[in-house]
Design an enzyme around this catalytic site. Structure first.
Site, short mmCIF file in Angstrom:
data_model
loop_
_atom_site.label_atom_id
_atom_site.label_comp_id
_atom_site.label_asym_id
_atom_site.label_seq_id
_atom_site.Cartn_x
_atom_site.Cartn_y
_atom_site.Cartn_z
N LYS A 1 0.83 -1.20 0.00
CA LYS A 1 0.00 0.00 0.00
C LYS A 1 0.87 1.25 0.00
O LYS A 1 2.00 1.22 0.47
CB LYS A 1 -0.86 0.02 1.28
N ARG B 1 -10.43 -11.37 1.80
CA ARG B 1 -11.31 -12.41 1.23
C ARG B 1 -10.64 -13.78 1.27
O ARG B 1 -11.31 -14.80 1.35
CB ARG B 1 -11.74 -12.01 -0.19
N1 BES Z 1 -8.09 -3.68 4.37
C1 BES Z 1 -8.27 -3.26 3.03
C2 BES Z 1 -9.55 -2.47 2.82
C3 BES Z 1 -9.66 -1.14 3.51
C4 BES Z 1 -9.40 0.02 2.82
C5 BES Z 1 -10.10 -1.05 4.81
C6 BES Z 1 -9.54 1.24 3.45
C7 BES Z 1 -10.24 0.18 5.43
C8 BES Z 1 -9.95 1.32 4.74
C9 BES Z 1 -8.32 -4.48 2.11
O1 BES Z 1 -7.55 -5.54 2.49
C10 BES Z 1 -7.80 -4.03 0.76
O2 BES Z 1 -6.66 -3.69 0.69
N2 BES Z 1 -8.67 -4.07 -0.27
C11 BES Z 1 -8.29 -3.68 -1.58
C12 BES Z 1 -8.70 -4.79 -2.52
C13 BES Z 1 -8.20 -4.62 -3.92
C14 BES Z 1 -6.70 -4.82 -3.95
C15 BES Z 1 -8.88 -5.62 -4.82
C16 BES Z 1 -9.03 -2.38 -1.91
O3 BES Z 1 -10.20 -2.26 -1.56
O4 BES Z 1 -8.41 -1.52 -2.50
MN MN Z 2 -5.56 -5.40 1.85
#
Ligand code: BES
Ligand code: MN
Ligand code: ZN
Length: 500
Positions: free
Chosen positions: A278, A352
């Site tokens: 990230k 997931r």
């Molecule tokens: N933990 C994150 C989602 C999240 C984002 C929670 C902001 C709280 C605040 C999750 O694991 C994630 O990174 N999701 C990605 C998925 C994508 C890579 C398909 C997302 O939503 O960007």
């Molecule tokens: Mn994630």
């Protein structure tokens, strides 16, 4: 905190602060407070007449009672326009008021619900809303500060005037107390930094919390996960030096062979994104990526006290998501415990993956209804912000119960689609499915992935990536920080499943 219904006249209540909620546009003192106003020599009448208090939503004006009543202060709290008030907003207004009163050092708080307010909902719903609103104000995010700038007074006694004589309301006060305290406990966990809240610590906290509750706790270790071929959870855990765990909590309130509700929560104690790392901006927020798992524990702790006649199993796969030489890579294919092969397109779509093995575990344990809850997608946070849970499902009756639960809980929840029109989006060229796909409908595609594992059983997925943490300083209704999103919804759902 203690809470009770009181049938004392407000001008006789012995309390530090008596909250008097008033609607916007109300120009006279509510009849229930007329005697109080008289004792205060017409101070409330004057404030309303001079429009120095207008009843705007969350407006707060404290009036010193100058020894004219046993209570020290009268606190006028605005409820806004009557047409806009619902039980979510009533909770929020009281939570905000409670926070102000705590800072002012008040420990004993009384809420007077005048007829105009009490007529807006049933007595039990109002009693729970008032108890939870004040109860939820007893939470701070600065738990690790060595010097407290603000007073850390807790409200330790709540009295509610205006609902007496209602048996259901007295029971609702007790329930509200249980629910608010379970919510606050897990808000503390979600707030904890990831170095102080690893999967191992998570397990220790749960072990402490379940003492004396009658709940049965089992913890799966990495060796157990290997035996059960939980390849998706183990894949995420590979990059971290902290051993993964899976928490399994059982509440046996129902008959054998009766409905078994499985609650499956995402317990990522820190989500760096892994190899698909990230950006640095806001990455510290990813300490809260176990909010779904914590909510499952909070709900089942509350359920153990509310004692509905239903069986509940809480399942929390927990690990860090880290990059390292051992970490999974985009393009890797792993096999989950249900036997499906999964192509990993993005290691940041880890929630997931771990949930899929949690859901398969629930299926193997004989769950008849499955609810999973997770801080799953940035997509839902962009769509609904911190104000609502996004809900997805495959079974309208169960979704109906979840929506009713959210109403009872005073939590906002909004359903989003999983239409068959989306079919094909998670098909993989090399494996059965892939964990990331097109750049749109992100919350829905995550739900489609999870649906692959529920074996056609009634299932609802709650995406709390927005609602678990409130970080917008522009928003006045919900305090900044962890919200405890979902705890109360799931606890009510267990009760509704039992009542059928
Ligand atoms: N933990 C994150 C989602 C999240 C984002 C929670 C902001 C709280 C605040 C999750 O694991 C994630 O990174 N999701 C990605 C998925 C994508 C890579 C398909 C997302 O939503 O960007
Ligand atoms: Mn994630
Ligand atoms: Zn995550």
């Amino acid at each position: 905190m203690q809470a009770r219904l009181l049938n004392t006249a407000p001008e006789k209540a012995e309390t530090d602060a008596l909250i008097l909620p008033i609607f916007e546009g109300q120009s006279t003192v509510p009849a229930e407070a007329a005697a109080l106003d008289k004792k205060l020599k017409g101070a409330i009448t004057q404030l309303l007449a001079d429009q120095e208090f207008r009843g705007r939503f969350m407006e707060l004006v404290p009036v010193h009672n100058l020894g004219n009543t046993p209570s020290k202060w009268t606190v006028l709290v605005g409820l806004g326009k009557p047409t806009e008030l619902d039980l979510v907003r009533l909770r929020n207004a009281l939570q905000a008021a409670g926070r102000v009163l705590r800072k002012r050092g008040h420990r004993r708080v009384t809420v007077l619900l005048p007829k105009a307010v009490a007529a807006t909902a049933g007595a039990a719903d109002l009693a729970r809303a008032a108890t939870e609103g004040i109860g939820l104000s007893n939470f701070d995010t600065g738990s690790l500060k060595t010097r407290h700038e603000q007073a850390v007074t807790q409200i330790d006694t709540l009295s509610i005037i205006g609902l007496d004589g209602e048996k259901s309301a007295a029971a609702a006060v007790k329930d509200g107390l249980v629910l608010a305290e379970a919510t606050n406990r897990i808000r503390g966990w979600v707030n904890a930094p990831a170095n102080a809240f690893t999967p191992t610590v998570f397990v220790e906290k749960v072990r402490e919390a379940v003492k004396g509750t009658g709940l049965d706790l089992k913890v799966l270790e990495v060796a157990d996960m290997r035996r059960l071929k939980m390849g998706a959870l183990l894949a995420v855990a590979r990059g971290s030096d902290e051993p993964a765990k899976m928490i399994v909590l059982r509440y046996g309130g129902g008959r054998k062979g009766g409905p078994t509700l499985a609650l499956v929560g995402k317990g990522i104690t820190f989500d760096s994104g892994g190899i698909s790392i990230k950006p640095a901006q806001n990455m510290e927020m990813m300490k809260s990526d176990m909010g779904g798992g914590a909510a499952v524990v909070g709900a089942i702790l509350a359920i153990a006290q509310l004692k509905p006649k239903v069986n509940v199993i809480g399942i929390v796969p927990t690990t860090e998501n880290m990059p390292s030489g051992k970490a999974i890579k985009p393009g890797d294919v792993v096999t989950g415990s249900g036997g499906k092969t999964i192509e990993i397109i993005n290691t940041d779509a880890e929630g997931r993956l771990i949930l899929s093995d949690g859901i398969t575990y629930a299926v193997n344990e004989g769950a008849t209804h499955i609810v999973d809850i997770a801080t799953l997608t940035g997509s839902i946070a962009r769509t609904l912000g911190p104000l609502a849970i996004g809900a997805f499902g495959n079974d309208p009756p169960l979704m109906g119960l979840v929506r009713r639960s959210a109403d009872l809980a005073g939590e906002r929840l909004w359903e989003l689609p999983t239409w068959a029109d989306y079919d094909g989006l998670i098909d993989s060229e090399i494996a059965d499915i892939k964990n990331a796909t097109v750049p749109w409908a992100g919350a829905t595609t995550a739900a489609l992935f999870l649906r692959e594992f529920v074996d056609g059983r009634p299932w609802v997925h709650l995406d709390i990536a927005g609602s678990a943490w409130q970080d917008a300083s522009e928003l006045k209704t919900v305090p900044k920080g962890p919200t405890g999103s979902g705890v109360r919804v799931m606890a009510h759902l267990a009760q509704l499943l039992a009542d059928r």
